[in-house]
Design a protein around this motif. Structure first.
Motif, PDB file in Angstrom:
ATOM      1  N   ILE A  72       0.900  -1.263   0.109  1.00  0.00           N
ATOM      2  CA  ILE A  72       0.064  -0.171  -0.064  1.00  0.00           C
ATOM      3  C   ILE A  72       0.750   1.298   0.000  1.00  0.00           C
ATOM      4  O   ILE A  72       0.569   2.293  -0.902  1.00  0.00           O
ATOM      5  N   ILE A 187      -9.788  -7.810  -2.026  1.00  0.00           N
ATOM      6  CA  ILE A 187      -9.664  -6.409  -1.798  1.00  0.00           C
ATOM      7  C   ILE A 187      -9.990  -6.028  -0.610  1.00  0.00           C
ATOM      8  O   ILE A 187      -9.530  -4.805  -0.246  1.00  0.00           O
ATOM      9  N   GLU A 190      -6.919  -5.436   1.300  1.00  0.00           N
ATOM     10  CA  GLU A 190      -6.055  -4.175   0.738  1.00  0.00           C
ATOM     11  C   GLU A 190      -6.645  -3.053   1.604  1.00  0.00           C
ATOM     12  O   GLU A 190      -6.015  -1.883   1.860  1.00  0.00           O
ATOM     13  N   ILE A 216      -7.169   0.147  -5.805  1.00  0.00           N
ATOM     14  CA  ILE A 216      -7.619  -1.142  -5.430  1.00  0.00           C
ATOM     15  C   ILE A 216      -9.177  -1.538  -5.879  1.00  0.00           C
ATOM     16  O   ILE A 216      -9.291  -2.551  -6.430  1.00  0.00           O
ATOM     17  N   ARG A 219      -9.395  -3.128  -9.556  1.00  0.00           N
ATOM     18  CA  ARG A 219      -8.857  -4.472  -9.656  1.00  0.00           C
ATOM     19  C   ARG A 219     -10.146  -5.501 -10.030  1.00  0.00           C
ATOM     20  O   ARG A 219     -11.085  -5.255  -9.586  1.00  0.00           O
TER      21      ARG A 219
END
Length: 219
Positions: A72, A187, A190, A216, A219
């Motif tokens: 990140i 996801i 993240e 993010i 995706r």
């Protein structure tokens, strides 16, 4: 609490639509075509789910990531570089998952200060995204409130249900935004890490965090 370290992993996301397609495929392989499509069932012969369209549905439904996403904080540094190079975000971007009818520009319109608008958009976008990727409403609400406090938003009040997100900051009018819950746990991991970095102050650049959130969710 300390921020969660970035973890390398491999993700397989299998939505319900893909499960249904797989069951149909198995049934089609096991049962003779003569039983499935007899001559007197001409209507079934025109069924749109052909072998080609079924394959396309499976490819779209199954998402396999063969490489770990970048950390990140690395993504944040890349986002800062993109901002420095003049790459602007689209103001007409939907405010978050499950809320396609409301754009960021509509939320920003309630604030005269750009910095405050950025912080509000990030908080609300994270709340919608956490719910849409599998977090519980109570957890998504708690994390969003902690993010708002860490970002210095005045008197944050965030309430998240299964269908509606209610957010108000200071004396401005409340934001009432439709939301949806789904399950995309890779996801969610993240997004949770991004939220942790914001809460602990390890990431304080709001425009960069917004771009990381965008990446993010893309995706």
């Amino acid at each position: 609490s300390a921020a969660s370290p970035d973890v390398e992993y491999y993700a397989l996301e299998l939505p319900w639509s893909a499960c249904i397609c797989l069951m149909i495929l198995v049934a089609a392989c096991l049962l003779p075509s003569a039983l499935l499509l007899p001559d007197n069932l001409g209507c079934l012969r025109s069924w749109p789910l052909t072998r080609k369209s079924l394959g396309r549905a499976l490819r779209e439904g199954l998402h396999v990531r063969l490489s770990a996403p970048p950390p990140i904080l690395q993504m944040a540094e890349e986002a800062k570089a993109a901002i420095a190079n003049g790459h602007a975000r689209d103001p007409n971007t939907p405010i978050g998952p499950g809320c396609a009818a409301v754009s960021e520009a509509e939320v920003r319109a309630a604030y005269t200060d750009q910095h405050t608008a950025d912080r509000v958009v990030l908080t609300v976008r994270l709340g919608l995204a956490l719910l849409a990727t599998g977090n519980y409403t109570v957890d998504a609400e708690s994390v969003s409130t902690k993010v708002a406090c860490a970002l210095g938003l005045p008197s944050p009040r965030v309430s998240i249900g299964h269908r509606l997100l209610h957010a108000q900051f200071g004396g401005t009018a409340p934001h009432l935004l439709p939301c949806e819950r789904d399950f995309v746990f890779s996801i969610l991991t993240e997004l949770s890490t991004l939220a942790d970095y914001l809460i602990t102050g390890e990431l304080s650049d709001v425009p960069a965090a917004l771009r990381v959130c965008d990446e993010i969710l893309a995706r």
